[in-house]
Motif scaffolding. Structure first.
Motif: not given
Ligand code: HEC
Length: 190
Positions: A46-47, A49-54
């Motif tokens: 989750q962490e 995916q979130k940081s890659m996206k942001e």
């Protein structure tokens, strides 16, 4: 005075009662270890995916650097057990395997080579009053940006600056990247 027959009967009864118990607790510990590995895996995913996206991979590396040990510590705290990740080739030297872990990682590689699916590769042992469990982690496409054979210049430099001894590159999809490793103390109150 108890007759021999009664003594044997008592022994047999105890035996019958205890064997399934040992088995059940072993099973329960394994289930607990599995669920902790799953917790760690899904929180990290989750962490990531979130940081890659942001912020893309550079931001994600920094998040991984701080968050991965933090998340592991958090799960360890709430469950009273130790959870972490290890590998034969590590990025963070704190994740280096001990003797048992190293042997299991080597066995996972040969089990994979002889056709076992990566999702089935796990192992456990009872050692020094602790239940230890490991579950292999496969390499997926998304991992290659930071663990593959060709990293972008920027990713390479960022990783080098944080992990000058990095060994965790050169992986391909389907390789075993490492494993979750879980330790549950068994005889805490004894
Ligand atoms: C954005 C970059 C990045 C991506 C993408 C990434 N990782 Fe990592 N990985 C890291 C960093 C940074 C560490 C070191 C974390 C630490 O300090 O504990 C690490 C550590 C690990 C470790 C612990 C062992 C070691 O080498 O220290 C495993 C296992 C691991 N990664 C597996 C994966 C898998 C599987 C994927 C794909 C699902 C993945 N990683 C994707 C950056 C990344």
């Amino acid at each position: 005075m108890k007759t021999l027959y009664q003594k044997n009967l008592l022994g047999m009864l105890l035996f019958i009662l205890m064997v399934p118990n040992v088995h059940a607790s072993d099973k329960a510990l394994k289930a607990q270890a599995r669920s902790s590995a799953k917790d760690l895996g899904s929180s990290l995913k989750q962490e990531l995916q979130k940081s890659m996206k942001e912020g893309g991979p550079i931001a994600a590396i920094k998040v991984c650097n701080v968050k991965a040990p933090e998340i592991a510590a958090q799960i360890s705290q709430t469950k009273g057990i130790r959870v972490g990740r290890t590998a034969l080739r590590v990025r963070n030297p704190n994740n280096a395997p001990d003797a048992w872990e190293k042997t299991q990682l080597e066995k996972f590689i040969s089990r994979l080579a002889s056709g076992e699916p990566v999702g089935k590769l796990d192992a456990h042992v009872i050692q020094n009053g602790e239940f230890r469990y490991m579950k292999a982690i496969g390499t997926q496409g998304v991992c290659l940006k930071c663990h593959g054979a060709k990293l972008s210049k920027q990713v390479h430099e960022t990783i080098q600056s944080l992990y000058p001894q990095d060994q965790a590159t050169g992986f391909a999809v389907g390789d075993i990247r490492g494993a979750f490793t879980i330790t549950i103390p068994m005889n805490k109150n004894e």
